[in-house]
Design an enzyme around this catalytic site. Structure first.
Site, PDB file in Angstrom:
ATOM      1  N   LYS A   1      -6.047   3.060  17.664  1.00 57.51           N
ATOM      2  CA  LYS A   1      -6.614   2.946  16.318  1.00 57.51           C
ATOM      3  C   LYS A   1      -5.629   2.231  15.387  1.00 57.51           C
ATOM      4  O   LYS A   1      -4.419   2.437  15.497  1.00 57.51           O
ATOM      5  CB  LYS A   1      -6.878   4.374  15.811  1.00 57.51           C
TER       6      LYS A   1
ATOM      7  N   LYS B   1      -0.714  14.466  15.940  1.00 59.34           N
ATOM      8  CA  LYS B   1       0.339  14.510  14.916  1.00 59.34           C
ATOM      9  C   LYS B   1       1.484  15.430  15.331  1.00 59.34           C
ATOM     10  O   LYS B   1       2.632  15.179  14.976  1.00 59.34           O
ATOM     11  CB  LYS B   1      -0.222  14.940  13.561  1.00 59.34           C
TER      12      LYS B   1
ATOM     13  N   LYS C   1      -1.807   3.315   9.520  1.00 58.08           N
ATOM     14  CA  LYS C   1      -0.712   2.963   8.613  1.00 58.08           C
ATOM     15  C   LYS C   1       0.610   3.553   9.086  1.00 58.08           C
ATOM     16  O   LYS C   1       1.670   3.158   8.620  1.00 58.08           O
ATOM     17  CB  LYS C   1      -1.036   3.395   7.182  1.00 58.08           C
TER      18      LYS C   1
HETATM   19  P1  TYM Z   1      -6.936   9.045   5.961  1.00 56.49           P
HETATM   20  O1  TYM Z   1      -6.199   8.953   4.675  1.00 56.49           O
HETATM   21  O2  TYM Z   1      -6.167   9.077   7.233  1.00 56.49           O
HETATM   22  O3  TYM Z   1      -7.966   7.861   6.081  1.00 56.49           O
HETATM   23  C1  TYM Z   1      -8.899   7.584   5.045  1.00 56.49           C
HETATM   24  C2  TYM Z   1     -10.230   7.173   5.649  1.00 56.49           C
HETATM   25  O4  TYM Z   1     -10.051   6.012   6.468  1.00 56.49           O
HETATM   26  C3  TYM Z   1     -10.652   6.224   7.740  1.00 56.49           C
HETATM   27  N1  TYM Z   1      -9.889   5.462   8.744  1.00 56.49           N
HETATM   28  C4  TYM Z   1     -10.411   4.513   9.523  1.00 56.49           C
HETATM   29  N2  TYM Z   1     -11.663   4.021   9.640  1.00 56.49           N
HETATM   30  C5  TYM Z   1     -11.862   3.026  10.543  1.00 56.49           C
HETATM   31  N3  TYM Z   1     -10.872   2.514  11.331  1.00 56.49           N
HETATM   32  C6  TYM Z   1      -9.606   2.986  11.241  1.00 56.49           C
HETATM   33  N4  TYM Z   1      -8.643   2.472  12.012  1.00 56.49           N
HETATM   34  C7  TYM Z   1      -9.329   4.029  10.314  1.00 56.49           C
HETATM   35  N5  TYM Z   1      -8.204   4.712   9.973  1.00 56.49           N
HETATM   36  C8  TYM Z   1      -8.569   5.587   9.019  1.00 56.49           C
HETATM   37  C9  TYM Z   1     -10.572   7.719   7.962  1.00 56.49           C
HETATM   38  O5  TYM Z   1     -11.538   8.143   8.890  1.00 56.49           O
HETATM   39  C10 TYM Z   1     -10.830   8.247   6.564  1.00 56.49           C
HETATM   40  O6  TYM Z   1     -12.219   8.327   6.323  1.00 56.49           O
HETATM   41  N6  TYM Z   1      -8.246  13.849   6.211  1.00 56.49           N
HETATM   42  C11 TYM Z   1      -8.603  12.562   5.642  1.00 56.49           C
HETATM   43  C12 TYM Z   1      -8.607  12.580   4.128  1.00 56.49           C
HETATM   44  C13 TYM Z   1      -9.417  13.675   3.557  1.00 56.49           C
HETATM   45  C14 TYM Z   1     -10.824  13.767   3.542  1.00 56.49           C
HETATM   46  C15 TYM Z   1     -11.126  14.981   2.895  1.00 56.49           C
HETATM   47  C16 TYM Z   1     -11.852  12.927   4.005  1.00 56.49           C
HETATM   48  C17 TYM Z   1      -8.923  14.789   2.954  1.00 56.49           C
HETATM   49  N7  TYM Z   1      -9.959  15.570   2.552  1.00 56.49           N
HETATM   50  C18 TYM Z   1     -12.455  15.402   2.706  1.00 56.49           C
HETATM   51  C19 TYM Z   1     -13.176  13.355   3.818  1.00 56.49           C
HETATM   52  C20 TYM Z   1     -13.467  14.571   3.176  1.00 56.49           C
HETATM   53  C21 TYM Z   1      -7.610  11.540   6.122  1.00 56.49           C
HETATM   54  O7  TYM Z   1      -6.541  11.830   6.561  1.00 56.49           O
HETATM   55  O8  TYM Z   1      -7.956  10.255   5.897  1.00 56.49           O
END
Ligand code: TYM
Length: 334
Positions: A198, A115, A201
């Site tokens: 990956k 990032k 979005k």
């Molecule tokens: P975020 O919002 O980027 O993504 C949400 C969830 O989607 C999963 N993910 C994927 N899984 C499979 N293939 C992909 N291409 C893919 N892209 C995203 C992510 O692994 C995630 O599980 N930091 C986290 C949000 C968060 C969180 C937490 C998660 C904040 N606090 C506490 C667990 C526990 C995040 O940015 O997810």
């Protein structure tokens, strides 16, 4: 009867469209695990502002993500659904845990490095501290299980390290959580335009991802265009990353194994397969989109879910935080 279920926490950032990668890697499991665990799910808006967000869009995306959670099948009667910024304990615990975290642990995080490169004009302290906020999210609820995609594995390792570090320094306080990562390729859905990356979005190329709100034609067009590999055999293999990714997506939406899918498309080419994947995903998304649209018309209902979620989450979080404050020696009027 009477046996307490283990707690589960996870969250998704309201930082734009939610992709089918988010769905397959995380939200699908949020739904699947809601009977087995006491589930707490957050819209992680505090995390989202570590990269620039347009304020009006952030507000809109927050409400939309809440509606999407419910439309995907998360039952607000069974689970706690809330918005992260509504519960101040997340920031409060982050401060305490910051004092147990070393800068090197954060600067070597893959996501921070990625990032920082991507947003070179806005490498802020929040971006670096992001994992500690995530650790706080999880530890506040004493979560035993955290369903996430493979890209969050490193953050879950930090969560375990910090929980153990705090427990060792101040005595047993936090549950040490386990990551719950889908088995196989569902844990990391790849870009349709470049299967070595990956699905994300924030990809500049919208053909790389399918969002949960793409219409039928868009979904089918994106899958038709998906980059496949040389040859024409529908088979999951390391040297066929494009086709393997499509097999993972098709499997996630149909419940079929890779072997079953290979048999289904034996003797058929990539064209037929890509069309089938596109139609299957579009068919699966249609009812979710309709339900989300219906929910978004009922803002009073969504606000009510959030309010109840906030109260329930805050109750648990405050209990943990007050334990932490006592352990670190903050005077609490005894
Ligand atoms: P975020 O919002 O980027 O993504 C949400 C969830 O989607 C999963 N993910 C994927 N899984 C499979 N293939 C992909 N291409 C893919 N892209 C995203 C992510 O692994 C995630 O599980 N930091 C986290 C949000 C968060 C969180 C937490 C998660 C904040 N606090 C506490 C667990 C526990 C995040 O940015 O997810």
């Amino acid at each position: 009867m009477g046996e307490e279920k283990r707690k589960l926490f996870s969250a998704v950032q309201p930082s734009g469209a939610v992709t089918i990668g988010n769905y397959i890697g995380a939200i699908k499991n949020f739904v699947a695990l809601q009977d087995e665990f006491d589930c707490i799910y957050a819209v992680a808006d505090l995390h989202a502002i570590t990269v620039r967000q347009e304020p009006a869009a952030l507000r809109k995306n927050t409400l939309e993500l809440m509606a999407l959670f419910i439309a995907c099948g998360i039952d607000p009667e069974k689970c706690i659904l809330f918005v992260q910024s509504h519960v101040p304990a997340h920031c409060e615990l982050t401060w305490v845990l910051n004092t147990l975290t070393y800068p090197g642990e954060l600067s070597r995080m893959t996501q921070f490095k990625d990032k920082s490169a991507k947003h070179a004009d806005n490498v802020n302290m929040g971006l670096m501290d992001y994992p500690v906020l995530m650790v706080s999210d999880i530890l506040l609820y004493q979560a035993a299980v955290v369903p996430v995609g493979a890209d969050q594995k490193q953050h879950l390792e930090l969560t375990r390290d910090l929980a153990i570090r705090f427990n060792n320094r101040y005595s047993e306080t936090f549950t040490v959580p386990e990551a719950y990562i889908p088995k196989g390729s569902g844990a990391k859905i790849m870009s349709l335009a470049d299967p070595s990356r990956k699905m994300s979005k924030s990809d500049e190329n919208p053909n790389g991802y399918v969002t949960m709100s793409d219409d039928r034609d868009t979904v089918i067009r994106k899958f038709k265009r998906a980059v496949t590999d040389s040859g024409n055999e529908v088979r999951a293999a390391e040297d066929k990353p494009g086709v393997s990714n499509l097999i993972a997506i098709y499997g996630a939406f149909t419940g079929k194994s890779a072997a079953e899918i290979e048999r289904e498309f034996e003797g058929k080419g990539y064209g037929d397969f890509k069309l089938a994947v596109g139609e299957t995903v579009a068919d699966a998304l249609a009812p979710v989109q309709a339900e989300k649209a219906r929910l978004l018309k009922d803002k009073a209902y969504l606000n009510g879910v959030m309010k109840r979620g906030e109260e329930a989450a805050a109750r648990i979080a405050r209990k943990t935080l007050s334990k932490v404050y006592r352990k670190v020696g903050f005077y609490q009027g005894e």
